[in-house]
Motif scaffolding. Structure first.
Motif, PDB file in Angstrom:
ATOM      1  N   LEU A   2       0.834  -1.204   0.000  1.00  0.00           N
ATOM      2  CA  LEU A   2       0.000   0.000   0.000  1.00  0.00           C
ATOM      3  C   LEU A   2       0.867   1.253   0.000  1.00  0.00           C
ATOM      4  N   SER A   3       1.952   1.224   0.750  1.00  0.00           N
ATOM      5  CA  SER A   3       2.863   2.364   0.783  1.00  0.00           C
ATOM      6  C   SER A   3       3.536   2.565  -0.573  1.00  0.00           C
ATOM      7  N   ARG A   4       3.876   1.472  -1.233  1.00  0.00           N
ATOM      8  CA  ARG A   4       4.482   1.602  -2.566  1.00  0.00           C
ATOM      9  C   ARG A   4       3.501   2.193  -3.573  1.00  0.00           C
ATOM     10  N   GLN A   5       2.260   1.743  -3.511  1.00  0.00           N
ATOM     11  CA  GLN A   5       1.252   2.301  -4.417  1.00  0.00           C
ATOM     12  C   GLN A   5       0.974   3.769  -4.081  1.00  0.00           C
ATOM     13  N   SER A   6       1.066   4.114  -2.804  1.00  0.00           N
ATOM     14  CA  SER A   6       0.901   5.514  -2.421  1.00  0.00           C
ATOM     15  C   SER A   6       2.009   6.370  -3.024  1.00  0.00           C
ATOM     16  N   THR A   7       3.226   5.817  -3.085  1.00  0.00           N
ATOM     17  CA  THR A   7       4.327   6.538  -3.734  1.00  0.00           C
ATOM     18  C   THR A   7       4.029   6.760  -5.213  1.00  0.00           C
ATOM     19  N   ARG A   8       3.514   5.734  -5.880  1.00  0.00           N
ATOM     20  CA  ARG A   8       3.151   5.888  -7.295  1.00  0.00           C
ATOM     21  C   ARG A   8       2.035   6.918  -7.470  1.00  0.00           C
ATOM     22  N   LEU A   9       1.118   6.948  -6.535  1.00  0.00           N
ATOM     23  CA  LEU A   9       0.027   7.916  -6.613  1.00  0.00           C
ATOM     24  C   LEU A   9       0.551   9.343  -6.465  1.00  0.00           C
ATOM     25  N   ILE A  10       1.509   9.523  -5.563  1.00  0.00           N
ATOM     26  CA  ILE A  10       2.102  10.858  -5.398  1.00  0.00           C
ATOM     27  C   ILE A  10       2.908  11.245  -6.630  1.00  0.00           C
ATOM     28  N   ARG A  11       3.642  10.274  -7.193  1.00  0.00           N
ATOM     29  CA  ARG A  11       4.415  10.569  -8.400  1.00  0.00           C
ATOM     30  C   ARG A  11       3.504  10.922  -9.574  1.00  0.00           C
ATOM     31  N   TRP A  64       6.037  23.972 -12.083  1.00  0.00           N
ATOM     32  CA  TRP A  64       6.937  24.296 -10.989  1.00  0.00           C
ATOM     33  C   TRP A  64       6.153  24.313  -9.676  1.00  0.00           C
ATOM     34  N   ASN A  65       6.606  23.555  -8.677  1.00  0.00           N
ATOM     35  CA  ASN A  65       5.943  23.552  -7.375  1.00  0.00           C
ATOM     36  C   ASN A  65       6.947  23.536  -6.221  1.00  0.00           C
ATOM     37  N   TRP A  66       8.148  24.055  -6.487  1.00  0.00           N
ATOM     38  CA  TRP A  66       9.179  24.179  -5.453  1.00  0.00           C
ATOM     39  C   TRP A  66       9.532  22.822  -4.837  1.00  0.00           C
ATOM     40  N   PHE A  67       9.653  21.801  -5.682  1.00  0.00           N
ATOM     41  CA  PHE A  67      10.083  20.450  -5.273  1.00  0.00           C
ATOM     42  C   PHE A  67       9.114  19.782  -4.293  1.00  0.00           C
ATOM     43  N   GLU A  68       7.881  20.228  -4.269  1.00  0.00           N
ATOM     44  CA  GLU A  68       6.896  19.634  -3.361  1.00  0.00           C
ATOM     45  C   GLU A  68       6.705  18.145  -3.652  1.00  0.00           C
ATOM     46  N   SER A  69       6.558  17.804  -4.933  1.00  0.00           N
ATOM     47  CA  SER A  69       6.344  16.396  -5.298  1.00  0.00           C
ATOM     48  C   SER A  69       7.547  15.543  -4.931  1.00  0.00           C
ATOM     49  N   SER A  70       8.744  16.087  -5.128  1.00  0.00           N
ATOM     50  CA  SER A  70       9.959  15.333  -4.793  1.00  0.00           C
ATOM     51  C   SER A  70      10.018  15.036  -3.298  1.00  0.00           C
ATOM     52  N   TYR A  71       9.667  16.013  -2.474  1.00  0.00           N
ATOM     53  CA  TYR A  71       9.687  15.795  -1.033  1.00  0.00           C
ATOM     54  C   TYR A  71       8.633  14.763  -0.623  1.00  0.00           C
ATOM     55  N   LYS A  72       7.466  14.846  -1.237  1.00  0.00           N
ATOM     56  CA  LYS A  72       6.404  13.894  -0.913  1.00  0.00           C
ATOM     57  C   LYS A  72       6.807  12.466  -1.299  1.00  0.00           C
ATOM     58  N   ARG A  82       9.871  11.276  -1.508  1.00  0.00           N
ATOM     59  CA  ARG A  82      10.894  10.810  -0.566  1.00  0.00           C
ATOM     60  C   ARG A  82      10.260  10.396   0.758  1.00  0.00           C
ATOM     61  N   ALA A  83       9.283  11.176   1.212  1.00  0.00           N
ATOM     62  CA  ALA A  83       8.607  10.822   2.466  1.00  0.00           C
ATOM     63  C   ALA A  83       7.868   9.490   2.327  1.00  0.00           C
ATOM     64  N   ALA A  84       7.220   9.273   1.174  1.00  0.00           N
ATOM     65  CA  ALA A  84       6.496   8.022   0.956  1.00  0.00           C
ATOM     66  C   ALA A  84       7.458   6.839   0.886  1.00  0.00           C
ATOM     67  N   LYS A  85       8.606   7.007   0.256  1.00  0.00           N
ATOM     68  CA  LYS A  85       9.593   5.931   0.199  1.00  0.00           C
ATOM     69  C   LYS A  85      10.146   5.623   1.589  1.00  0.00           C
ATOM     70  N   THR A  86      10.333   6.649   2.398  1.00  0.00           N
ATOM     71  CA  THR A  86      10.792   6.424   3.767  1.00  0.00           C
ATOM     72  C   THR A  86       9.753   5.648   4.565  1.00  0.00           C
ATOM     73  N   ALA A  87       8.468   5.987   4.357  1.00  0.00           N
ATOM     74  CA  ALA A  87       7.396   5.244   5.034  1.00  0.00           C
ATOM     75  C   ALA A  87       7.403   3.776   4.615  1.00  0.00           C
ATOM     76  N   THR A  88       7.694   3.516   3.347  1.00  0.00           N
ATOM     77  CA  THR A  88       7.797   2.131   2.876  1.00  0.00           C
ATOM     78  C   THR A  88       8.946   1.401   3.571  1.00  0.00           C
ATOM     79  N   SER A  89      10.072   2.078   3.709  1.00  0.00           N
ATOM     80  CA  SER A  89      11.211   1.469   4.396  1.00  0.00           C
ATOM     81  C   SER A  89      10.876   1.154   5.853  1.00  0.00           C
ATOM     82  N   ILE A  90      10.126   2.047   6.487  1.00  0.00           N
ATOM     83  CA  ILE A  90       9.704   1.798   7.876  1.00  0.00           C
ATOM     84  C   ILE A  90       8.825   0.556   7.950  1.00  0.00           C
TER      85      ILE A  90
END
Length: 495
Positions: free
Chosen positions: A328-337, A380-388, A390-398
């Motif tokens: 679910l966390s991996r799919q959430s990352t794809r959804l954010i991307r 342009w969104n000031w790297f908002e998507s990139s930060y999101k 990274r946060a989702a990938k970190t949640a997957t690692s957790i």
């Protein structure tokens, strides 16, 4: 209403049967699985997850919307400004004034040149004066007609539209959302299985607790009868002068202790039955009898080998839920991307309005079809998507680390439950041997007391040892049953 009355009648007939016939472990499990509120909540959550999955499937399909409305405006749209409206309104007067002045100058010039006579000029002037008002009025009417033709009459506007939207490419968001819905349904099923196993585990614990307390109640009654019988014998011996009053007081103390133990066991048994009734969904004040509570010996029958296997992880609903959480966390990352990728959608529809602009602001309904492609590209969104991301990938690692930790704990739990099962079996066999020794010891003490070679304290000690051995035997028998339940729950095969 009829169904409710029928249910009440069935319950009225069925509950006395439960009281009379008694409840087996399987019937208690069936009642709990049917009446447990948390299980019913989990079933409803599973229905919610299934409906959410169906909702996500509709994201692939085109959406059709119909809208309509009415608007009143204090002013209408004007295609002409005020000066233009005034100019068109006095078009005849302005035109005849200018033309009349030019004709008069021309006639005067012709008279001066001698082309026409003054009398003829006077006659022409009279005719011109007669025609000028008529021409001015006609010109003014023509200008007013132009003003009326340019009027929009847009104070009252009726409008409606039917719109169709078909997503073509959403950056993978729809696919990810559907996979997340599928995972959510699996997690709901795992949660239901977890609650089912937990309910069965609680039922088994409560059932064997009642059985244990019931047999300890019988043991307490037997022990009390023993000490009472001893008390009667000692009183007879006191009257005959063979025993002292001190011996009688010691036995009386044991009788009081036996009565207190019996009272405590009876209270505990009542509470345990109330808890079992609550888990089964029965009235807590219902008098129930369990099928195993009057069995003399709960001999453990173990025909299965409980060994951990590769399927242990697949059988444990907790492991399944954590695995689903990772996916679910991996799919959430794809959804954010997907939110950072271009989105393409096909649009179309039909619009109507009154007044309409397709035939000059005509005061009737008319419409137009439209088809288009909508493309949205984030710039342009000031790297908002990139930060999101990274946060989702970190949640997957957790989630992966938590799964690894739980797997280790499951292995430890399985090993502990297997050791406890072996230990409980060993304790059961030892308790049986101790019971035989305690019974022989009590027999010898009673015989020696009757023969006068043993004191009252020796008999009381033998009775206490017999009670303890019998209690340990009951605990060992129930311990084997509970250890089996613990092993099955640890392996995920509690059915």
């Amino acid at each position: 209403m009829t169904r409710l009355l029928l249910s009440l009648m069935l319950c009225a007939v069925w509950l006395p049967q439960v009281q009379a016939q008694g409840l087996s472990l399987d019937s208690c499990r069936a009642l709990a699985l049917r009446n447990n509120k948390q299980l019913n909540v989990a079933r409803l959550k599973q229905d919610v997850a299934r409906y959410n999955r169906k909702v996500m499937r509709t994201k692939y399909l085109p959406k059709v919307d119909a809208v309509g409305g009415y608007e009143y405006f204090s002013k209408e749209i004007s295609l002409l400004n005020s000066n233009q409206k005034t100019a068109f309104g006095s078009l005849g007067t302005t035109a005849t004034g200018a033309v009349g002045g030019n004709i008069t100058q021309m006639i005067t010039g012709l008279v001066q040149q001698g082309v026409i006579t003054p009398e003829l000029a006077q006659q022409l002037g009279g005719v011109l004066n007669k025609l000028t008002p008529q021409l001015a009025e006609a010109g003014n009417k023509l200008g007013q007609a132009v003003n009326d033709a340019f009027r929009t009459d847009t104070k009252n506007i009726w409008s409606g539209a039917v719109m169709v939207r078909q997503p073509i490419f959403m950056g993978g968001a729809i696919v990810a959302a559907n996979k997340m819905a599928d995972i959510g349904e699996k997690m709901a099923a795992s949660d239901l299985e977890l609650r089912r196993q937990t309910t069965l585990y609680d039922i088994d614990q409560a059932y064997w607790l009642v059985v244990s307390l019931r047999q300890k109640e019988q043991l307490a009654q037997s022990y009390r009868d023993l000490v009472k019988k001893l008390s009667e014998d000692v009183k007879k011996m006191i009257r005959e002068g063979v025993a002292t009053k001190a011996d009688g007081l010691k036995v009386d103390v044991k009788v009081n202790e036996a009565d207190m133990q019996l009272t405590q066991v009876e209270d505990g048994l009542s509470l345990a039955k109330m808890m079992l009734c609550q888990l089964c969904g029965l009235p807590m004040d219902l008098e129930i009898t369990l099928a195993d509570e009057n069995v003399q010996t709960l001999a453990p029958v173990i025909t299965e080998t409980y060994e951990a296997a590769d399927t242990t992880y697949a059988a444990r609903p907790e492991i399944q839920m954590l695995e689903n959480a990772i996916e679910l966390s991996r799919q959430s990352t794809r959804l954010i991307r997907a939110a950072a990728l271009p989105h393409v959608a096909l649009t179309g529809g039909y619009m109507v309005s009154n007044p309409n602009v397709f035939n000059g602001f005509e005061r009737k309904f008319a419409g137009v079809w439209n088809v288009g492609v909508l493309v949205q590209v984030p710039v342009w969104n000031w790297f908002e998507s990139s930060y999101k991301i990274r946060a989702a990938k970190t949640a997957t690692s957790i989630a992966v680390m938590e799964l690894s930790d739980v797997r280790e704990k499951v292995n430890l739990q399985v090993a502990q439950s297997q050791f406890k099962l072996k230990e409980s079996l060993k304790r059961f066999h030892m308790a049986n041997e101790n019971m035989k020794s305690a019974e022989e010891n009590l027999r010898c003490a009673n015989l020696g007391f009757k023969e006068g070679v043993m004191e009252v304290t020796d008999v009381m000690a033998a009775q206490t040892a017999w009670q303890m051995a019998q209690s340990q035997k009951i605990d060992a028998e129930v311990g084997v049953k509970l250890s089996q339940v613990n092993v099955k729950k640890a392996l995920g095969i509690l059915n």
